[in-house]
Design a protein around this motif. Structure first.
Motif, mmCIF file in Angstrom:
data_model
loop_
_atom_site.group_PDB
_atom_site.id
_atom_site.type_symbol
_atom_site.label_atom_id
_atom_site.label_comp_id
_atom_site.label_asym_id
_atom_site.label_seq_id
_atom_site.Cartn_x
_atom_site.Cartn_y
_atom_site.Cartn_z
ATOM 1 N N GLY A 186 -79.533 9.447 38.712
ATOM 2 C CA GLY A 186 -80.723 10.334 38.410
ATOM 3 C C GLY A 186 -80.384 10.864 36.948
ATOM 4 N N GLY A 187 -79.464 10.186 36.217
ATOM 5 C CA GLY A 187 -79.318 10.693 34.954
ATOM 6 C C GLY A 187 -79.971 10.029 34.005
ATOM 7 N N ALA A 188 -79.779 10.235 32.698
ATOM 8 C CA ALA A 188 -80.368 9.417 31.742
ATOM 9 C C ALA A 188 -79.400 9.086 30.486
ATOM 10 C CB ALA A 188 -81.836 9.858 31.259
ATOM 11 N N VAL A 189 -79.664 7.852 29.844
ATOM 12 C CA VAL A 189 -78.892 7.465 28.912
ATOM 13 C C VAL A 189 -79.990 6.985 27.752
ATOM 14 C CG1 VAL A 189 -77.450 5.907 27.958
ATOM 15 C CG2 VAL A 189 -77.136 6.901 30.234
ATOM 16 N N VAL A 190 -79.734 7.456 26.414
ATOM 17 C CA VAL A 190 -80.250 7.079 25.376
ATOM 18 C C VAL A 190 -79.062 6.900 24.331
ATOM 19 C CG1 VAL A 190 -81.461 7.915 23.219
ATOM 20 C CG2 VAL A 190 -82.152 8.633 25.593
ATOM 21 N N MET A 191 -79.309 5.553 23.887
ATOM 22 C CA MET A 191 -78.080 4.994 23.308
ATOM 23 C C MET A 191 -78.644 3.913 21.973
ATOM 24 S SD MET A 191 -76.849 2.188 26.049
ATOM 25 C CE MET A 191 -77.947 0.957 26.915
ATOM 26 N N THR A 192 -77.710 3.731 20.915
ATOM 27 C CA THR A 192 -77.526 2.451 20.146
ATOM 28 C C THR A 192 -76.899 1.560 20.409
ATOM 29 O OG1 THR A 192 -76.260 3.518 18.478
ATOM 30 C CG2 THR A 192 -78.809 4.307 18.372
ATOM 31 N N SER A 193 -76.754 0.550 20.029
ATOM 32 C CA SER A 193 -75.922 -0.613 20.599
ATOM 33 C C SER A 193 -76.202 -1.993 19.800
ATOM 34 C CB SER A 193 -75.423 -0.916 21.826
ATOM 35 O OG SER A 193 -74.435 -1.677 22.173
ATOM 36 N N HIS A 194 -75.374 -2.590 19.195
ATOM 37 C CA HIS A 194 -75.601 -3.758 18.590
ATOM 38 C C HIS A 194 -75.518 -4.873 19.453
ATOM 39 C CE1 HIS A 194 -75.067 -1.818 14.698
ATOM 40 N NE2 HIS A 194 -76.081 -2.778 14.402
ATOM 41 N N HIS A 195 -75.128 -4.629 20.843
ATOM 42 C CA HIS A 195 -74.898 -5.339 22.045
ATOM 43 C C HIS A 195 -75.955 -5.212 23.060
ATOM 44 C CE1 HIS A 195 -70.946 -6.268 20.193
ATOM 45 N NE2 HIS A 195 -70.708 -5.143 19.952
ATOM 46 N N ASP A 196 -76.182 -6.030 23.855
ATOM 47 C CA ASP A 196 -76.770 -6.106 25.021
ATOM 48 C C ASP A 196 -76.007 -5.339 26.144
ATOM 49 O OD1 ASP A 196 -78.686 -5.930 27.216
ATOM 50 O OD2 ASP A 196 -78.703 -8.120 27.287
ATOM 51 N N VAL A 197 -76.291 -4.000 26.343
ATOM 52 C CA VAL A 197 -75.544 -3.298 27.289
ATOM 53 C C VAL A 197 -75.821 -3.729 28.528
ATOM 54 C CG1 VAL A 197 -74.848 -0.927 28.238
ATOM 55 C CG2 VAL A 197 -75.537 -1.265 25.616
ATOM 56 N N GLY A 198 -76.973 -4.339 29.147
ATOM 57 C CA GLY A 198 -77.287 -4.792 30.354
ATOM 58 C C GLY A 198 -77.640 -3.958 31.460
ATOM 59 N N LEU A 199 -78.166 -2.605 30.966
ATOM 60 C CA LEU A 199 -78.189 -1.877 32.238
ATOM 61 C C LEU A 199 -79.554 -2.189 32.885
ATOM 62 C CD1 LEU A 199 -77.663 1.699 30.443
ATOM 63 C CD2 LEU A 199 -76.291 0.624 31.770
ATOM 64 N N GLN A 200 -79.589 -1.811 34.216
ATOM 65 C CA GLN A 200 -80.696 -2.211 35.330
ATOM 66 C C GLN A 200 -81.377 -1.092 35.553
ATOM 67 O OE1 GLN A 200 -80.720 -5.805 36.063
ATOM 68 N NE2 GLN A 200 -79.004 -5.738 34.320
ATOM 69 N N GLY A 201 -82.541 -1.163 36.113
ATOM 70 C CA GLY A 201 -83.314 -0.602 36.393
ATOM 71 C C GLY A 201 -84.418 0.147 35.418
ATOM 72 N N PRO A 202 -85.206 1.379 35.650
ATOM 73 C CA PRO A 202 -86.184 1.583 34.543
ATOM 74 C C PRO A 202 -85.422 1.697 33.314
ATOM 75 C CG PRO A 202 -86.333 2.907 36.695
ATOM 76 C CD PRO A 202 -85.071 2.119 36.840
ATOM 77 N N GLY A 203 -86.060 1.248 32.300
ATOM 78 C CA GLY A 203 -85.627 1.517 31.031
ATOM 79 C C GLY A 203 -86.571 0.755 29.950
ATOM 80 N N ALA A 204 -86.197 1.078 28.673
ATOM 81 C CA ALA A 204 -86.947 0.525 27.711
ATOM 82 C C ALA A 204 -86.014 0.216 26.233
ATOM 83 C CB ALA A 204 -88.280 1.624 27.142
ATOM 84 N N ARG A 205 -86.736 -0.483 25.375
ATOM 85 C CA ARG A 205 -85.790 -0.638 24.238
ATOM 86 C C ARG A 205 -86.895 -0.296 23.111
ATOM 87 N NH1 ARG A 205 -81.693 -4.045 24.901
ATOM 88 N NH2 ARG A 205 -81.533 -5.309 27.004
ATOM 89 N N LEU A 206 -86.326 0.368 21.954
ATOM 90 C CA LEU A 206 -87.157 0.713 21.019
ATOM 91 C C LEU A 206 -86.430 0.163 19.833
ATOM 92 C CD1 LEU A 206 -89.141 2.707 19.640
ATOM 93 C CD2 LEU A 206 -87.606 4.769 19.607
#
Length: 215
Positions: A186-206
């Motif tokens: 139930g937390g949230a992550v906002v991140m930058t990365s040059h790699h595909d972190v591969g997180l699952q579940g609800p998310g978005a790419r900006l």
């Protein structure tokens, strides 16, 4: 857990009379992630610093989970809401990895025992480095120490600038599992990365310069 959301409204950033980005809006609810992408110099780190209240936006507002109204440009939530890891990891080079975790908790007003710090480091695969001064650690190991602090943090929202940089294959898998477990809880992550972190579940790419695409 109560529902909450981080909201960015029409953010813009200017550096040296140059507009890095403008019109950036998005929401990051509990239990989700946002992966910010873009080339070097597009303003990814600047956007994270604006979200953390470390730098002012040229225009726009940020609304935090703990507030019912937009924050002033220089306000920043406390560590119960936000944990930020930037390129400068905020580690003291002459302290050991364990001492760094304990000192960071103390500064944040959090209770953290030495045993808890050691457990967090062990979970990052750094048990054999826990009693070494940070200055002798590799870049990836220092990154691991910074990520270990997330394991001791009560913050619901993690804002991370290139969290996988310098990590080897095993440490990268450990970091990805850590981020995924935080979102799943139930937390949230906002991140930058040059790699595909591969997180699952609800998310978005900006991608800065493009619209948000839901994953």
């Amino acid at each position: 857990m109560a529902s909450w959301v981080l909201t960015a409204m029409d953010l813009a950033c200017q550096k040296a009379q140059r507009t890095l980005f403008e019109g950036v809006s998005f929401s990051v609810p509990a239990g989700s992630w946002l992966h910010i992408e873009g080339g070097n110099g597009c303003g990814k780190t600047s956007l994270l610093r604006i979200l953390c209240g470390l730098s002012p936006a040229a225009c726009g507002q940020v609304q935090w989970p703990s507030s019912s109204s937009p924050q002033s440009p220089f306000s920043r939530p406390d560590r119960s809401v936000l944990h930020y890891i930037g390129h400068a990891l905020g580690l003291k080079p002459d302290l050991t990895a364990c001492e760094n975790l304990c000192a960071d908790a103390q500064v944040s007003g959090l209770a953290l025992s030495r045993q808890q710090a050691l457990q967090a480091l062990a979970a990052q695969g750094l048990q054999s480095r826990a009693h070494l001064p940070v200055r002798v650690l590799s870049q990836g190991q220092r990154q691991g120490v910074a990520l270990a602090r997330l394991r001791t943090s009560p913050a619901r929202l993690w804002i991370l600038d290139e969290p996988l940089v310098g990590l080897d294959v095993q440490a990268t898998a450990t970091a990805r599992a850590l981020l995924q477990s935080h979102v799943d809880a139930g937390g949230a992550v906002v991140m930058t990365s040059h790699h595909d972190v591969g997180l699952q579940g609800p998310g978005a790419r900006l991608h800065l310069g493009r619209e948000v695409g839901r994953a």
